[in-house]
Design a protein around this motif. Sequence first.
Motif, PDB file in Angstrom:
ATOM      1  N   SER A  42      59.107 -73.421  61.754  1.00 57.19           N
ATOM      2  CA  SER A  42      60.341 -72.707  61.456  1.00 57.19           C
ATOM      3  C   SER A  42      60.426 -72.627  60.189  1.00 57.19           C
ATOM      4  O   SER A  42      60.394 -73.591  59.194  1.00 57.19           O
ATOM      5  N   LEU A  43      60.660 -71.393  59.531  1.00 55.26           N
ATOM      6  CA  LEU A  43      60.949 -71.241  58.188  1.00 55.26           C
ATOM      7  C   LEU A  43      62.149 -71.556  57.661  1.00 55.26           C
ATOM      8  O   LEU A  43      63.203 -70.739  58.219  1.00 55.26           O
ATOM      9  N   VAL A  44      62.960 -72.600  56.990  1.00 60.24           N
ATOM     10  CA  VAL A  44      63.941 -72.830  56.893  1.00 60.24           C
ATOM     11  C   VAL A  44      64.650 -71.990  55.513  1.00 60.24           C
ATOM     12  O   VAL A  44      64.145 -72.081  54.472  1.00 60.24           O
ATOM     13  N   VAL A  45      65.347 -71.055  55.756  1.00 60.45           N
ATOM     14  CA  VAL A  45      65.708 -70.229  54.863  1.00 60.45           C
ATOM     15  C   VAL A  45      67.492 -70.456  54.725  1.00 60.45           C
ATOM     16  O   VAL A  45      68.333 -70.234  55.650  1.00 60.45           O
ATOM     17  N   PHE A  46      67.903 -70.820  53.580  1.00 60.06           N
ATOM     18  CA  PHE A  46      69.292 -70.944  53.206  1.00 60.06           C
ATOM     19  C   PHE A  46      69.637 -69.995  52.256  1.00 60.06           C
ATOM     20  O   PHE A  46      69.344 -69.882  51.100  1.00 60.06           O
ATOM     21  N   ILE A  47      70.887 -69.484  52.588  1.00 59.24           N
ATOM     22  CA  ILE A  47      71.404 -68.406  51.857  1.00 59.24           C
ATOM     23  C   ILE A  47      72.140 -69.282  50.514  1.00 59.24           C
ATOM     24  O   ILE A  47      72.570 -70.267  50.877  1.00 59.24           O
ATOM     25  N   SER A  48      72.516 -68.737  49.519  1.00 56.03           N
ATOM     26  CA  SER A  48      72.733 -69.407  48.272  1.00 56.03           C
ATOM     27  C   SER A  48      74.133 -69.810  48.515  1.00 56.03           C
ATOM     28  O   SER A  48      74.550 -71.006  48.005  1.00 56.03           O
ATOM     29  N   MET A 322      75.707 -72.597  63.022  1.00 54.20           N
ATOM     30  CA  MET A 322      75.036 -71.664  62.218  1.00 54.20           C
ATOM     31  C   MET A 322      74.308 -70.717  63.045  1.00 54.20           C
ATOM     32  O   MET A 322      73.669 -71.369  64.050  1.00 54.20           O
ATOM     33  N   PRO A 323      74.111 -69.465  62.920  1.00 53.54           N
ATOM     34  CA  PRO A 323      73.177 -68.528  63.587  1.00 53.54           C
ATOM     35  C   PRO A 323      71.680 -68.944  63.580  1.00 53.54           C
ATOM     36  O   PRO A 323      71.388 -69.370  62.524  1.00 53.54           O
ATOM     37  N   SER A 324      70.964 -68.442  64.426  1.00 55.76           N
ATOM     38  CA  SER A 324      69.487 -68.892  64.349  1.00 55.76           C
ATOM     39  C   SER A 324      68.978 -68.387  63.262  1.00 55.76           C
ATOM     40  O   SER A 324      67.822 -68.987  62.689  1.00 55.76           O
ATOM     41  N   LYS A 325      69.455 -67.367  62.441  1.00 54.04           N
ATOM     42  CA  LYS A 325      68.403 -66.500  61.574  1.00 54.04           C
ATOM     43  C   LYS A 325      68.785 -67.194  60.520  1.00 54.04           C
ATOM     44  O   LYS A 325      68.066 -67.171  59.442  1.00 54.04           O
ATOM     45  N   ALA A 326      69.612 -68.209  60.346  1.00 54.28           N
ATOM     46  CA  ALA A 326      70.002 -69.004  59.145  1.00 54.28           C
ATOM     47  C   ALA A 326      68.688 -69.887  58.789  1.00 54.28           C
ATOM     48  O   ALA A 326      68.381 -70.442  57.659  1.00 54.28           O
ATOM     49  N   PHE A 327      68.148 -70.665  59.910  1.00 56.27           N
ATOM     50  CA  PHE A 327      67.181 -71.552  59.983  1.00 56.27           C
ATOM     51  C   PHE A 327      65.952 -71.366  60.587  1.00 56.27           C
ATOM     52  O   PHE A 327      64.864 -71.682  60.126  1.00 56.27           O
ATOM     53  N   TYR A 328      66.075 -70.328  61.692  1.00 56.94           N
ATOM     54  CA  TYR A 328      64.708 -70.349  62.456  1.00 56.94           C
ATOM     55  C   TYR A 328      64.491 -68.524  62.551  1.00 56.94           C
ATOM     56  O   TYR A 328      64.742 -68.198  63.804  1.00 56.94           O
ATOM     57  N   PRO A 329      64.195 -67.709  61.450  1.00 58.11           N
ATOM     58  CA  PRO A 329      64.028 -66.420  61.669  1.00 58.11           C
ATOM     59  C   PRO A 329      63.338 -65.981  62.483  1.00 58.11           C
ATOM     60  O   PRO A 329      63.041 -64.879  62.927  1.00 58.11           O
ATOM     61  N   ILE A 330      62.026 -66.862  62.912  1.00 60.80           N
ATOM     62  CA  ILE A 330      60.859 -66.222  63.676  1.00 60.80           C
ATOM     63  C   ILE A 330      60.864 -67.266  64.703  1.00 60.80           C
ATOM     64  O   ILE A 330      60.599 -68.391  64.609  1.00 60.80           O
ATOM     65  N   PRO A 331      61.133 -66.814  65.742  1.00 56.46           N
ATOM     66  CA  PRO A 331      61.254 -67.890  67.089  1.00 56.46           C
ATOM     67  C   PRO A 331      60.008 -68.257  67.219  1.00 56.46           C
ATOM     68  O   PRO A 331      58.818 -67.743  67.081  1.00 56.46           O
TER      69      PRO A 331
END
Length: 350
Positions: A42-48, A322-331
């Motif tokens: 899971s690519l962990v992607v955090f907005i600023s 938080m919505p899944s796209k915040a932490f797990y953008p690729i299922p």
Amino acid sequence: MSKWLVSGYDELLHIIQRYSNMKGTNFPKFALSAYVLLSMMSLVVFISKQPQCTVNCRNMNTAELSRNLRSEYAEEDVWWRKFICAKHLHPQLVPLKLPVLYSDVTPSRHKYNIFLVESSCVRRPAYRSICSVESYARQNPTADVWYVMITPEADNADGLLTELPKRYSNLRLVSADLDLLFRGLPTYKLFSSRLWMKSRWLEIHLSDMMRLALLGQTGGLFSDTDTVCMRDVTSLTNFVGLGTKGMINNAVFHFHLGNQILEKNLRRQNEIFDVEERGTNGLMVMTNVIKEACNFTIADIGEDMPVMPDMSVKRCLGVCLMPSKAFYPIPMSRCGDIFMENLGEDLMKL
């Protein structure tokens, strides 16, 4: 996908390129391939800018852990370590003795703590795990990042375990004394019963136990080591992330010390521990606790949930969902797509 995901992808490329071009180290050339395997994670992607959902933490009457609580078997492997490490007995090329968490060193409850765990007792961590640990240390210079291992001595043959703490002063490599870790928590009864030793998924279930215990003792953020942090996360408090199929994922989450949801997770894990099913003691515990405490139903939790201005989809007892796209953008179900030929920069469009 949104721009912040693309910029996150650029950051991932920077990490991969830097490791694959390292000079003066024994880091193997196939490191690039190893890091491409991050695509399975899971690519962990955090907005600023993220919400700060906080609660007034209740004072916990847990005894202060000190050197006096170290096991009488400190100089030899205790029963739990003998069991966990039985299949990892192999010569160490360059042994590195690790300080013991809650004995030699204790996290400050006044700092933002980030915990990552190696629950398999391997002595030389996978490069994928090291990449994850470094990404958190690099992106969060004001936080203390703790990489918690089961083994009392790591294998530092490639030099990374001494090089990284020199580069990142906020990085702590430590060994876990499980007796100290679970002491004073609801799951100490589970730990002492040794029921977990009968698990078909020993390393996974032990990780599920350890992640809750670490936050139960100190509070902070937990992350699996198959993730990459691409933004500073220290503005995020008291959150969990939506997974798939109505589940709440326990791969990345934060709780302040004494948070009601955290304590409910600890009690539930102690009560319903299942040695047969893989996800019961972690993913399902988190999901069921949130649903019951917040009066959610499966129909309430889904990809079509409206996102609030602060990027959360639900709030309950001071915790942000938080919505899944915040932490797990690729299922996970699409992880195979990442290996498509000539995908390139289109990776983040999946």
